[in-house]
Design an enzyme around this catalytic site. Structure first.
Site, PDB file in Angstrom:
ATOM      1  N   ALA A  54       3.091   2.965  -1.086  1.00  0.00           N
ATOM      2  CA  ALA A  54       1.861   3.454  -0.462  1.00  0.00           C
ATOM      3  C   ALA A  54       1.941   3.106   1.014  1.00  0.00           C
ATOM      4  O   ALA A  54       2.658   2.184   1.415  1.00  0.00           O
ATOM      5  CB  ALA A  54       0.625   2.828  -1.102  1.00  0.00           C
ATOM      6  N   SER A  55       1.202   3.846   1.833  1.00  0.00           N
ATOM      7  CA  SER A  55       1.354   3.706   3.281  1.00  0.00           C
ATOM      8  C   SER A  55       0.685   2.465   3.853  1.00  0.00           C
ATOM      9  O   SER A  55       1.186   1.880   4.815  1.00  0.00           O
ATOM     10  CB  SER A  55       0.794   4.951   3.987  1.00  0.00           C
ATOM     11  OG  SER A  55       1.533   6.095   3.606  1.00  0.00           O
TER      12      SER A  55
END
Length: 207
Positions: free
Chosen positions: A9-10
């Protein structure tokens, strides 16, 4: 052949393990045993992803790199994608993505001719999906900048609210003499944030 699952995930606010159940179900339905999981919160537009490269380091020829979507693996520009793809190719790792059906066919192929044909098709599809993921990333960044510019022109832009509680803890750590590397590791803050808070401490001491 071992299967190694990669979850990304970012930001730290997002749940990188969100797709774990989907990957596990995919593997179970096809008789694949997930040997290990690699989870991190890093931007897909950067090559600075320790867990991804730890995964590749752990891989042996023929192992499967399992991801939910190609954009979990790459939102890289063309040059960096070429570097990552070369690393994957050098390790002889097979990428299997839930949004790329040919990738599982490749991992499960039998004769050499079929394997080579699927390898070529899969390579082209990976390149295409990686390019789409990069375009989506750039489009979102452009829309974000446009929104900020409009908010600034309208006089309503306030920027990201400060995490006062976290910054108080960081300031305390700075005052206690802890190294920047230790603070970054402990809090996940950026070095630019550290620099800004260090200047704030210096200004307060001068006042």
């Amino acid at each position: 052949m071992l299967t190694r699952a990669y979850l990304r995930a970012s930001t730290k606010e997002q749940d990188a393990s969100r797709a774990r159940n989907d990957l596990q179900s995919f593997a179970d339905e096809r008789g694949l045993k997930v040997a290990s999981w690699y989870v991190e919160n890093e931007s897909g537009a950067s090559l600075a992803r320790p867990e991804l490269f730890r995964l590749l380091s752990d891989c042996h020829p023929g192992d499967v790199l399992l991801v939910e979507q190609v954009d979990r693996l790459s939102r890289l520009n063309a040059e960096d994608w070429a570097k990552l793809k070369a690393e994957i190719t050098a390790k002889r790792v097979r990428v299997v993505a839930l949004d790329l059906p040919t990738s599982y066919q490749l991992a499960n192929s039998g004769d050499d001719f079929t394997s080579r044909m699927l390898d070529a098709i899969n390579g082209m599809m990976l390149d295409m999906l990686a390019a789409i993921a990069r375009k989506d990333y750039e489009d979102r960044r452009r829309r974000q900048r446009q929104g900020i510019d409009k908010a600034k022109s309208d006089g309503v832009y306030r920027g990201r609210p400060e995490d006062a509680k976290r910054n108080e803890a960081i300031i305390a750590m700075l005052k206690s003499g802890q190294s920047w590397n230790n603070i970054v590791s402990a809090t996940g803050c950026s070095r630019s944030t550290l620099s800004r808070l260090a200047k704030r401490i210096a200004s307060a001491q001068e006042a």
